[in-house]
Design a protein around this motif. Sequence first.
Motif, PDB file in Angstrom:
ATOM      1  N   THR A  65       0.877  -0.911  -0.126  1.00 20.18           N
ATOM      2  CA  THR A  65       0.211   0.244  -0.103  1.00 20.18           C
ATOM      3  C   THR A  65       1.048   0.442   0.009  1.00 20.18           C
ATOM      4  N   MET A  67       1.464   5.783  -1.264  1.00 22.09           N
ATOM      5  CA  MET A  67       1.034   6.643  -1.683  1.00 22.09           C
ATOM      6  C   MET A  67       1.956   7.214  -2.972  1.00 22.09           C
ATOM      7  N   ASP A  71      -1.238  11.333  -6.452  1.00 21.30           N
ATOM      8  CA  ASP A  71      -2.804  10.464  -6.470  1.00 21.30           C
ATOM      9  C   ASP A  71      -3.209  11.336  -4.636  1.00 21.30           C
ATOM     10  N   THR A  72      -4.601  11.395  -5.097  1.00 18.02           N
ATOM     11  CA  THR A  72      -5.744  11.943  -4.152  1.00 18.02           C
ATOM     12  C   THR A  72      -5.752  10.140  -2.761  1.00 18.02           C
ATOM     13  N   ARG A  73      -5.358   9.156  -2.695  1.00 14.95           N
ATOM     14  CA  ARG A  73      -5.585   7.909  -2.922  1.00 14.95           C
ATOM     15  C   ARG A  73      -4.976   7.197  -3.005  1.00 14.95           C
ATOM     16  N   ALA A  74      -4.549   6.359  -1.496  1.00 15.55           N
ATOM     17  CA  ALA A  74      -3.249   5.224  -1.914  1.00 15.55           C
ATOM     18  C   ALA A  74      -3.439   3.655  -2.933  1.00 15.55           C
ATOM     19  N   THR A  75      -2.507   3.732  -2.915  1.00 17.31           N
ATOM     20  CA  THR A  75      -2.306   2.621  -4.502  1.00 17.31           C
ATOM     21  C   THR A  75      -2.172   1.405  -3.958  1.00 17.31           C
TER      22      THR A  75
END
Length: 137
Positions: A65, A67, A71-75
């Motif tokens: 997980t 960031m 990006d605005t959300r975790a990948t």
Amino acid sequence: MTAESVWIPPNALAHLTEELARLATHPNPDRATLERVRELRKTLSQAEASIKPDDGLVEPGMRITAMISGDTRATVFLLGQRELVALDPNVGVDVYSPSSPVGQAIIGSRVGDIVTYDTPARAGIQIEILAAAPYKG
């Protein structure tokens, strides 16, 4: 994992082992079958299907997980060879190759680390490792 070994999900390992057993017992194999048997033997000789330790180290076989800057959300992704991981139908996340720019940058890092990598389209991308957990299938 040694330099020659390749992490593979246990279900994918079972799939390749079954395919090899089926092809190796073919009574009159053609050239393509013989080549596939050779490829399978090589892949299986390098395969490592162990569950990685839950120690926060980023390596193939870990569900990451992260960031990524911008990006605005975790990948969330699995670090592994895409063609081998694809043999496991239970993998429900994206797969990033260890040889990709992001894969090369994060291998060996730990949870909490921020590393930088470049892609052909963009330089200086930062990625923060939020979690690294063993893939358990």
